[in-house]
Enzyme design. Structure first.
Site, PDB file in Angstrom:
ATOM      1  N   GLY A  72       0.789  -1.221   0.000  1.00 16.30           N
ATOM      2  CA  GLY A  72       0.000   0.000   0.000  1.00 16.30           C
ATOM      3  C   GLY A  72       0.823   1.272   0.000  1.00 16.30           C
ATOM      4  N   HIS A 138     -15.635  11.074 -12.730  1.00 19.68           N
ATOM      5  CA  HIS A 138     -15.373  11.292 -14.154  1.00 19.68           C
ATOM      6  C   HIS A 138     -14.235  12.283 -14.394  1.00 19.68           C
ATOM      7  CE1 HIS A 138     -17.283  15.300 -14.066  1.00 19.68           C
ATOM      8  NE2 HIS A 138     -18.116  14.745 -13.192  1.00 19.68           N
TER       9      HIS A 138
END
Length: 212
Positions: A72, A138
């Site tokens: 991570g 988006h």
């Protein structure tokens, strides 16, 4: 089926093993050989079905092996991937069956997507990005080696640089620019642009300055 080795046997690696099994339950794709990890006893007492095969440092990739990096920490992730690729390693994308990838996205090598993770539309996702159960809005950009922890909201038109770590349940409002090597604390709400190498936390997120 391809032989897959998980790089890193910590919590993220053990979780990733579960998502690979979920993929295989739908349509067998991977033969999981096991883990490589520099601490040999990491899995002791955890009941894991797969073993540590050797160390990351000394592993020599074979032609039939494919890897996935379950680390991570963005800087450590880049270090390990660079080492293995210098030896010829090839990396897979692991996308859980419940994750959603919309249309017109550019996806880099080594992507990991957890259950219910979402990349909507017209996003650019760099190399070795890890998206836990979070949403990417988006027209957003996520830079190489960045990690998006669970429960995060990355709103539309966000620009996230390389090696950025976004802690669990953080929110980045639309059109923010997060420069390289930033660490965003868990639960933070990012309402401004963040300069490189900053560590921020809180609501609204502010520069974290530890007490002397």
């Amino acid at each position: 089926m391809k032989e897959l080795i998980i790089v890193g046997a910590g919590g993220l690696g053990r979780e990733l093993l579960q998502w690979i099994k979920a993929i295989n339950n739908i349509a067998p794709k991977w033969i999981v050989k096991g883990f490589i990890n520099d601490i040999p006893n990491t899995l002791d007492g955890l009941g894991c079905t797969h073993k540590i095969l050797g160390t990351i440092t000394n592993w020599q990739p074979a032609p039939n092996e494919v890897f996935v990096c379950a680390i991570g920490n963005p800087k450590e992730k880049e270090k390990v991937v660079t080492l293995l690729k210098s030896k010829g390693a090839r990396f897979a994308n692991i996308i859980h069956p419940t994750a959603i990838v919309g249309e017109n996205n550019q996806i880099g090598e080594g992507l990991i997507m957890y259950p219910f993770a979402r990349i909507t539309v017209n996003c650019t996702i760099g190399k070795f990005v890890t998206v836990l159960s979070s949403g990417i809005g988006h027209d957003s950009t996520i830079g190489d080696y960045s990690t998006i922890s669970s429960g995060c909201v990355i709103a539309g038109y966000s620009k996230i640089g390389k090696r950025v770590y976004v802690g669990s349940n953080a929110t980045i409002i639309p059109k923010r620019n997060i420069e390289d090597d930033v660490n965003i604390g868990a639960g933070s709400v990012v309402m401004t642009n963040i300069k490189k190498e900053s560590k921020v936390m809180g609501n609204p997120a502010r520069q974290f300055l530890p007490k002397n």
